[in-house]
Write a protein that holds these residues in place. Sequence first.
Motif, PDB file in Angstrom:
ATOM      1  N   ALA A 623       0.845  -1.204   0.000  1.00  0.00           N
ATOM      2  CA  ALA A 623       0.000   0.000   0.000  1.00  0.00           C
ATOM      3  C   ALA A 623       0.878   1.250   0.000  1.00  0.00           C
ATOM      4  N   ARG A 624       1.880   1.242   0.824  1.00  0.00           N
ATOM      5  CA  ARG A 624       2.811   2.378   0.906  1.00  0.00           C
ATOM      6  C   ARG A 624       3.537   2.556  -0.434  1.00  0.00           C
ATOM      7  N   ILE A 625       3.975   1.436  -1.006  1.00  0.00           N
ATOM      8  CA  ILE A 625       4.688   1.483  -2.292  1.00  0.00           C
ATOM      9  C   ILE A 625       3.772   2.061  -3.376  1.00  0.00           C
ATOM     10  N   ASN A 626       2.502   1.608  -3.375  1.00  0.00           N
ATOM     11  CA  ASN A 626       1.533   2.091  -4.384  1.00  0.00           C
ATOM     12  C   ASN A 626       1.349   3.600  -4.312  1.00  0.00           C
ATOM     13  N   LEU A 627       1.271   4.096  -3.083  1.00  0.00           N
ATOM     14  CA  LEU A 627       0.948   5.510  -2.888  1.00  0.00           C
ATOM     15  C   LEU A 627       2.167   6.419  -3.073  1.00  0.00           C
ATOM     16  N   GLU A 628       3.341   5.839  -2.876  1.00  0.00           N
ATOM     17  CA  GLU A 628       4.593   6.602  -2.834  1.00  0.00           C
ATOM     18  C   GLU A 628       4.709   7.629  -3.960  1.00  0.00           C
ATOM     19  N   LYS A 629       4.444   7.169  -5.204  1.00  0.00           N
ATOM     20  CA  LYS A 629       4.656   8.064  -6.362  1.00  0.00           C
ATOM     21  C   LYS A 629       3.631   9.203  -6.446  1.00  0.00           C
ATOM     22  N   HIS A 630       2.573   9.122  -5.621  1.00  0.00           N
ATOM     23  CA  HIS A 630       1.545  10.176  -5.654  1.00  0.00           C
ATOM     24  C   HIS A 630       1.640  11.132  -4.469  1.00  0.00           C
ATOM     25  N   ILE A 631       2.485  10.792  -3.499  1.00  0.00           N
ATOM     26  CA  ILE A 631       2.544  11.619  -2.282  1.00  0.00           C
ATOM     27  C   ILE A 631       3.282  12.935  -2.579  1.00  0.00           C
ATOM     28  N   GLY A 632       2.584  14.041  -2.320  1.00  0.00           N
ATOM     29  CA  GLY A 632       3.190  15.364  -2.530  1.00  0.00           C
ATOM     30  C   GLY A 632       3.532  16.022  -1.212  1.00  0.00           C
ATOM     31  N   ALA A 633       2.906  15.573  -0.144  1.00  0.00           N
ATOM     32  CA  ALA A 633       3.190  16.128   1.186  1.00  0.00           C
ATOM     33  C   ALA A 633       2.946  15.039   2.207  1.00  0.00           C
ATOM     34  N   GLU A 634       3.819  15.000   3.226  1.00  0.00           N
ATOM     35  CA  GLU A 634       3.679  13.950   4.239  1.00  0.00           C
ATOM     36  C   GLU A 634       4.054  14.518   5.601  1.00  0.00           C
ATOM     37  N   TYR A 635       3.190  14.289   6.563  1.00  0.00           N
ATOM     38  CA  TYR A 635       3.412  14.851   7.906  1.00  0.00           C
ATOM     39  C   TYR A 635       3.238  13.767   8.949  1.00  0.00           C
ATOM     40  N   ARG A 636       3.823  14.054  10.077  1.00  0.00           N
ATOM     41  CA  ARG A 636       3.683  13.134  11.215  1.00  0.00           C
ATOM     42  C   ARG A 636       3.195  13.950  12.408  1.00  0.00           C
ATOM     43  N   LEU A 637       2.188  13.431  13.091  1.00  0.00           N
ATOM     44  CA  LEU A 637       1.674  14.112  14.280  1.00  0.00           C
ATOM     45  C   LEU A 637       2.413  13.558  15.488  1.00  0.00           C
ATOM     46  N   GLU A 638       3.200  14.412  16.114  1.00  0.00           N
ATOM     47  CA  GLU A 638       4.024  13.969  17.247  1.00  0.00           C
ATOM     48  C   GLU A 638       3.361  14.380  18.558  1.00  0.00           C
ATOM     49  N   PHE A 639       2.993  13.396  19.330  1.00  0.00           N
ATOM     50  CA  PHE A 639       2.353  13.675  20.614  1.00  0.00           C
ATOM     51  C   PHE A 639       3.418  13.685  21.709  1.00  0.00           C
ATOM     52  N   GLU A 640       3.500  14.808  22.427  1.00  0.00           N
ATOM     53  CA  GLU A 640       4.506  14.943  23.486  1.00  0.00           C
ATOM     54  C   GLU A 640       3.867  14.521  24.813  1.00  0.00           C
ATOM     55  N   ARG A 641       4.389  13.416  25.369  1.00  0.00           N
ATOM     56  CA  ARG A 641       3.774  12.866  26.581  1.00  0.00           C
ATOM     57  C   ARG A 641       3.866  13.824  27.770  1.00  0.00           C
ATOM     58  N   THR A 642       4.949  14.613  27.838  1.00  0.00           N
ATOM     59  CA  THR A 642       5.142  15.478  29.018  1.00  0.00           C
ATOM     60  C   THR A 642       4.170  16.662  29.039  1.00  0.00           C
ATOM     61  N   THR A 643       3.707  17.103  27.843  1.00  0.00           N
ATOM     62  CA  THR A 643       2.802  18.270  27.802  1.00  0.00           C
ATOM     63  C   THR A 643       1.406  17.903  27.305  1.00  0.00           C
ATOM     64  N   SER A 644       1.239  16.681  26.800  1.00  0.00           N
ATOM     65  CA  SER A 644      -0.024  16.228  26.169  1.00  0.00           C
ATOM     66  C   SER A 644      -0.387  17.101  24.970  1.00  0.00           C
ATOM     67  N   CYS A 645       0.622  17.628  24.303  1.00  0.00           N
ATOM     68  CA  CYS A 645       0.378  18.465  23.116  1.00  0.00           C
ATOM     69  C   CYS A 645       0.945  17.767  21.880  1.00  0.00           C
ATOM     70  N   THR A 646       0.382  18.134  20.740  1.00  0.00           N
ATOM     71  CA  THR A 646       0.818  17.533  19.477  1.00  0.00           C
ATOM     72  C   THR A 646       1.447  18.600  18.595  1.00  0.00           C
ATOM     73  N   THR A 647       2.512  18.220  17.941  1.00  0.00           N
ATOM     74  CA  THR A 647       3.105  19.128  16.952  1.00  0.00           C
ATOM     75  C   THR A 647       3.031  18.448  15.588  1.00  0.00           C
ATOM     76  N   ILE A 648       2.961  19.269  14.551  1.00  0.00           N
ATOM     77  CA  ILE A 648       2.905  18.713  13.194  1.00  0.00           C
ATOM     78  C   ILE A 648       4.314  18.796  12.610  1.00  0.00           C
ATOM     79  N   GLU A 649       4.861  17.638  12.309  1.00  0.00           N
ATOM     80  CA  GLU A 649       6.224  17.600  11.781  1.00  0.00           C
ATOM     81  C   GLU A 649       6.198  17.081  10.348  1.00  0.00           C
ATOM     82  N   GLU A 650       7.010  17.697   9.508  1.00  0.00           N
ATOM     83  CA  GLU A 650       7.098  17.215   8.126  1.00  0.00           C
ATOM     84  C   GLU A 650       7.850  15.888   8.129  1.00  0.00           C
ATOM     85  N   ALA A 651       7.301  14.891   7.444  1.00  0.00           N
ATOM     86  CA  ALA A 651       7.932  13.569   7.460  1.00  0.00           C
ATOM     87  C   ALA A 651       8.985  13.492   6.358  1.00  0.00           C
TER      88      ALA A 651
END
Lengths: 651, 67
Positions: A623-651
């Motif tokens: 599935a990842r391989i299939n989508l790879e050639k079409h992905i134009g932007a990719e992000y990861r939501l990082e949840f910080e356990r110490t603050t319970s906050c999420t940051t958006i990081e570019e993958a």
Amino acid sequence: MKLERIVLENFRQYYGQQKLNFARDRERNVTVIHGINGAGKTSLFLALNWCLYGRNVENIKVVDNVGELVSKEAINQAKPGDQVRASVTIAFLHNGHRYMVKRTLTGSKLLTGKLALNELDQFTMMRQGTSGRTEPVMNPLGTMNAILPVNAREYFFFDGEKIDNFSKPEASAQVKEAIYLVLKLEMLERSQRHLENTATNYRKELKQASGGELRELLEQDETLRQEREKAIKRKDELEKEKESAQRKVSEIDQKLRDSQNAKTLQQQRDRLEKDLKQRRIELMDLVEQIRERATSGYPILAQTAVQTALTILNEKRERGEIPSNIRQQFIQDLLDEMKCICGRPFAEHGPEHQQLLSLMQRSVPSSLEDDVLNTTATLTAFADKNHQQQALLSAHMRKRTELIDIIRDLDAELDDVSRQLKGSPLEEISRLEEQRRNFMSDIDGYSLEIGARLQKIEQAGKDISNLEKKIAAARKEEQRSQELSLKYDLAQKAADAITEMYQVHADNMREQIEARTKEIFRSLVWKESHFQDVQLGPDFNLEVIDRYGQSARPELSAGERQVLSLSFITAMAQVSEEEAPLVMDTPFGRLSSHHRNSITEKLPLLADQLILFVTDEELRDQARINLEKHIGAEYRLEFERTTSCTTIEEA
Amino acid sequence: MLKDRLKALFKSYDPVIRQVIYEVGEIEQQYISMEKPRGIMKDIDEIITRIAREELAQMSEKGDTSS
């Protein structure tokens, strides 16, 4: 609609400012947002919906039972009394315009640590045209509805695990609503219905509007004007004939004046006529004066009442019931000086002194005394004036009678002169007088006829004037009828045209969606040989037919139902030919690897823009391989356990 | 393809009818999320009245020019 960017500020677990740019490239049109369970995928999905539509639109719930929207960390960091703000900003492209929408929620922190939210959030929309100029959109909610109606959004922004709704047996109403909204059939149907109702209302109004009244009035006006013209012409002719007769009379008079035998009588007639003319003018003036006095002399009618009032006042004064006409101050002055009016002094307790004291006792305060005196004076003056008016009117009436008598005598004298001239032994004189009498008779006839014509002309003038007012009103009414008639024509023709367009649209779209859904569904399912057909009937039931020609929908697995729904949504978006993103939260959670692989392979080619909120487990291996050639932007939501906050990081 | 067919059909109508359809459709779409939008009939009447008056004015101008 193509999403460009989202910026979150203090929205749920997104503390501070977090932003994300969506892939918009035609080849690389997929944005993947990774996040483990609880990292904030659903919050981000929620932010998208809340920003565009708010918590609810009319009775449609957009954001419901999701708890606090403002970041708890932002509230925690604030001091009591501080303002805390949460906002989401989205930039998107639509029909050649770039839009920026921002929704903000503010509140102030209380001493208890909680947030007192302002009741209403603030929503602004800016539009940038092709010229690059940015301007605010005055009706943001209406504009959002025009771009992607709130009730159609769920067919483009959806939770992958709940997407199988369309393929349930009871979903035909939902399928129909989806098609009607996405393909603008709902808009066409409402436009047609409302225009038809509007046309009916105009038709009713038209029936009530008067017809042909103006033409009738114009005909009346023309007839009246013709009659007046005719009367004027006849009057002019009569005046000429009268002048001619008067000239003849003058000529005869001159001949008689020149004749030795008739000279004296004619001169007498000249004098009498001159006198008669003068008296007649006097009589006319006098009659006019009498008329004026009679019309302005209405107070005479009150004469009896005035006289009665004066009598009552005098009787009451005599009885001492109202103050005498001797002023209190005057008596007091005499008492102070101890002198009579004549200047003679009088003794205290003497008869004069006693009399004055008695008068003083009977007198009343000066204000009432003034009122009584003023009323008496006014009534007296009024009565005097009426007496004068009556006297003058009587004098005029006597004068009028005298003048009438004089005129009658002068007429009689003139008759006598005429009789003498007619009876003249000289034939010439007698003949001239006879002619004169005839001409005078003609002049009287002409005068009568001229008078009648003048009366007719005056009446016609009044009638024409009244008619002109009616014509102006009828003309206005006719203009209104003309406008109403055109309005009816426009509304009815537009309604008919929409009916025609609707039929073309509705007939084709169901068949096209059916064909496209079948095509997509068969390309996505792995049991394509088992599922022979997909049908979308006139009742909008989405049906899958198996190789035995039987309905296969009750037997579809959850994954297959999800694939069927996705096929239907994609088909609908393609048939509508409207550019729209597909935003899917947890799209592959329930799918087996085969379906996951086929969707990741085909879906980027079927959608204009694809935004996927996924867990790592959902998107791996093929599935990842299939989508790879079409992905134009990719992000990861990082949840910080110490603050319970999420940051958006570019993958 | 469907859009092209609709466009062709739309173009076949009188321009003034097209204007009514366009403006009424636009306002209907703005109210589409409401089940019973308040005031929409008044809005439609205003659209038609304005277009009718413009049309009458144009007709009157043409009449004046030709006379």
